[in-house]
Design a protein around this motif. Structure first.
Motif, short mmCIF file in Angstrom:
data_model
loop_
_atom_site.label_atom_id
_atom_site.label_comp_id
_atom_site.label_asym_id
_atom_site.label_seq_id
_atom_site.Cartn_x
_atom_site.Cartn_y
_atom_site.Cartn_z
N VAL A 339 0.84 -1.20 0.00
CA VAL A 339 0.00 0.00 0.00
C VAL A 339 0.88 1.25 0.00
CG1 VAL A 339 -1.73 1.32 1.28
CG2 VAL A 339 -1.90 -1.17 1.17
N GLY A 340 1.89 1.25 0.85
CA GLY A 340 2.79 2.39 0.93
C GLY A 340 3.55 2.64 -0.36
N SER A 345 4.06 6.12 -5.39
CA SER A 345 4.01 6.32 -6.84
C SER A 345 2.87 7.26 -7.23
CB SER A 345 3.86 4.97 -7.56
OG SER A 345 2.62 4.37 -7.28
N ALA A 346 1.78 7.25 -6.46
CA ALA A 346 0.67 8.17 -6.72
C ALA A 346 1.10 9.61 -6.45
CB ALA A 346 -0.54 7.80 -5.86
N VAL A 347 1.85 9.82 -5.38
CA VAL A 347 2.36 11.16 -5.06
C VAL A 347 3.29 11.65 -6.16
CG1 VAL A 347 3.81 12.48 -3.45
CG2 VAL A 347 2.09 10.88 -2.56
N ILE A 348 4.18 10.77 -6.63
CA ILE A 348 5.08 11.13 -7.73
C ILE A 348 4.28 11.56 -8.96
CG2 ILE A 348 6.76 10.21 -9.39
CD1 ILE A 348 7.76 8.35 -7.12
N VAL A 365 12.29 5.24 -3.75
CA VAL A 365 11.53 5.00 -2.51
C VAL A 365 10.43 3.97 -2.75
CG1 VAL A 365 10.11 6.05 -0.71
CG2 VAL A 365 12.02 7.34 -1.71
N SER A 366 9.72 4.13 -3.89
CA SER A 366 8.67 3.18 -4.23
C SER A 366 9.24 1.78 -4.42
CB SER A 366 7.96 3.62 -5.52
OG SER A 366 7.33 4.87 -5.36
#
Length: 470
Positions: A339-340, A345-348, A365-366
């Protein structure tokens, strides 16, 4: 304990592992060498697939005939899904008809031919192009690779476990770790090398080199034939035992676990699809090198090589001092870590949508998070599937686990198809695409907590007449 030997149709081979043997079985080095080369071939081809479909694919007239990003994500997911559907077929052939060794050898030849078809896409031969359009060669090649790679997958994994008896069964966890290590050595090297070959020398060589490695993998496996334990096929009795009584109960007990693992695979396998396409929109200058978008995926196998010993010798023992760390709990924790990774990746993608050029280091990080999740989910599930299967069902249960990978990629393919407009573009745009899968994984992880509480493990090992423990 006595060593049982029987005459195999191809010669005299052990048909059960020596139950008093200690140390590593003699056939393991050949299996590891085979796995390194085979995974190089598979991941090398797979790494460049989305890039090839969106940038390099041409028609027979030489004009670009590329896929849209949404179409490429869907096609990639269907290929992965197919590759992990065929394990069911391979397992039944191996356990009921041919045995694991012959099944692996025959399907390996199919695998090599598939790579050859992909390499032919770039051949200038008029006769070849007149026979099929490049898109057709792509379809044929991918279908054969899926049959070969998928068909041998459960057989090779189960073949590893078949080499062990009670005298050395404590080494199973270690060897499955090394087996996964071998997978990622092949994956790491090919993920760095194959995109470079595609960029410099074109699709013919980029698809051809993985084909050569698959041929070497087949040769390595053939070389180990005299020292392998060859578990014999059981014929029609195998089908009766598998699909009735205790066999069906075992399958039904495992299915809920695999259903939730399939959501993990839906997200994980997008590292080779959606994350590659995301990397194309990022600043890929890192450590003074301008990386190709598909080379960034090499972070996953690199981190696997680093994380396996860290988790085995540091993280797992540390957690074990707080609470008992069962396989089910490892998998559950891994689902939440996933999930994290997709939230990152959504934030990116939100930054990209807003007009920034975030550096590729953010995607690292992802990859750290998704690889940590892979160690906890995939490696654990591999060993878990082998130990939870009755001796006559090892390959089939391995294939059920691999079917969870197929199901996960069906989820990805269908999301891409159902959210695409008439122009072939996704209506689930930008960051919303990643947030959708983040939410799906969170829901699955929460429900899995309840599933894990009611699951009761039963361990089996080759040579047992009944279950070993509870």
């Amino acid at each position: 304990m006595r060593v049982i030997q029987e005459v195999h149709a191809m010669g005299k081979y052990l048909t059960l592992p020596p139950q008093d043997q200690v140390g590593m079985p003699k056939g393991i080095p050949y299996i590891i060498a085979n796995e390194v080369a085979e995974r190089f071939s598979y991941y090398g081809m797979r790494t460049i697939l989305v890039v090839f479909m969106t940038q390099y694919l041409v028609s027979s007239t030489g004009e670009l005939d590329t896929f849209t990003e949404s179409q490429a994500r869907e096609a990639y997911a269907w290929f992965i899904s197919s590759a992990y559907f065929f394990p069911i077929i391979g397992a039944i052939i191996a356990d009921a008809l041919l045995g694991k060794y012959l099944t692996i050898m025959i399907l390996s030849v199919v695998y090599v031919i598939g790579h050859g078809c992909l390499a032919l896409i770039d051949m200038p031969s008029v006769a070849l192009q007149a026979t099929f359009e490049p898109r057709t060669w792509l379809l044929i090649g991918l279908a054969l690779v899926a049959m070969g790679a998928g068909g041998i997958k459960p057989c090779v994994s189960a073949h590893v476990g078949d080499q062990f008896g009670h005298g050395n069964k404590e080494l199973l966890s270690k060897i499955f770790g090394w087996f996964y290590f071998a997978i990622n050595v092949g994956s790491f090297v090919s993920t760095l090398l194959t995109p470079w070959v595609l960029d410099r020398y074109g699709p013919g060589w980029a698809f051809g080199i993985p084909g050569i490695l698959m041929l070497l993998a087949t040769i390595f496996f053939w070389m180990g034939r005299k020292v392998f334990v060859h578990i014999q096929p059981r014929g029609l009795v195998y089908l009766r035992e598998t699909f009735s009584g205790e066999g069906l109960r075992l399958i039904l007990r495992l299915l809920p676990v695999y259903i939730f693992i399939s959501v993990f695979w839906s997200l994980f396998d997008q590292t080779g699809g959606a994350w590659v396409l995301q990397a194309r929109s990022m600043d890929r200058n890192f450590l003074g090198i301008e990386w190709l978008e598909s080379q960034v995926h090499a972070l996953n196998p690199l981190f696997i090589l680093i994380f396996i010993p860290i988790f085995s010798y540091a993280i797992y023992p540390a957690i074990g001092r707080i609470f008992p760390l069962t396989p089910i709990r490892k998998i559950g924790i891994g689902l939440f870590v996933t999930v994290g990774s997709f939230a990152m990746s959504a934030v990116i993608q939100e930054w990209i949508d807003a007009g920034s050029m975030p550096n590729i280091s953010w995607q690292i990080v992802s990859y750290i998070l998704i690889t940590a999740a892979e160690v906890m989910v995939s490696i654990t599930a591999l060993e878990f599937s082998y130990t939870q299967a009755a001796p006559q069902m090892k390959s089939f249960v391995m294939s059920l686990y691999l079917l969870s990978v197929s199901a996960g990629n069906v989820i990805t393919a269908m999301v891409n198809r159902l959210t695409r407009n008439e122009a072939g573009e996704s209506m689930l745009e930008g960051a919303s695409y990643y947030w959708f899968f983040t939410g799906l994984m969170l829901l699955a992880a929460l429900i899995f907590v309840g599933v894990g509480k009611v699951y009761k493990p039963h361990d089996y090992i080759q040579g047992d007449d009944a279950k070993v423990g509870d």
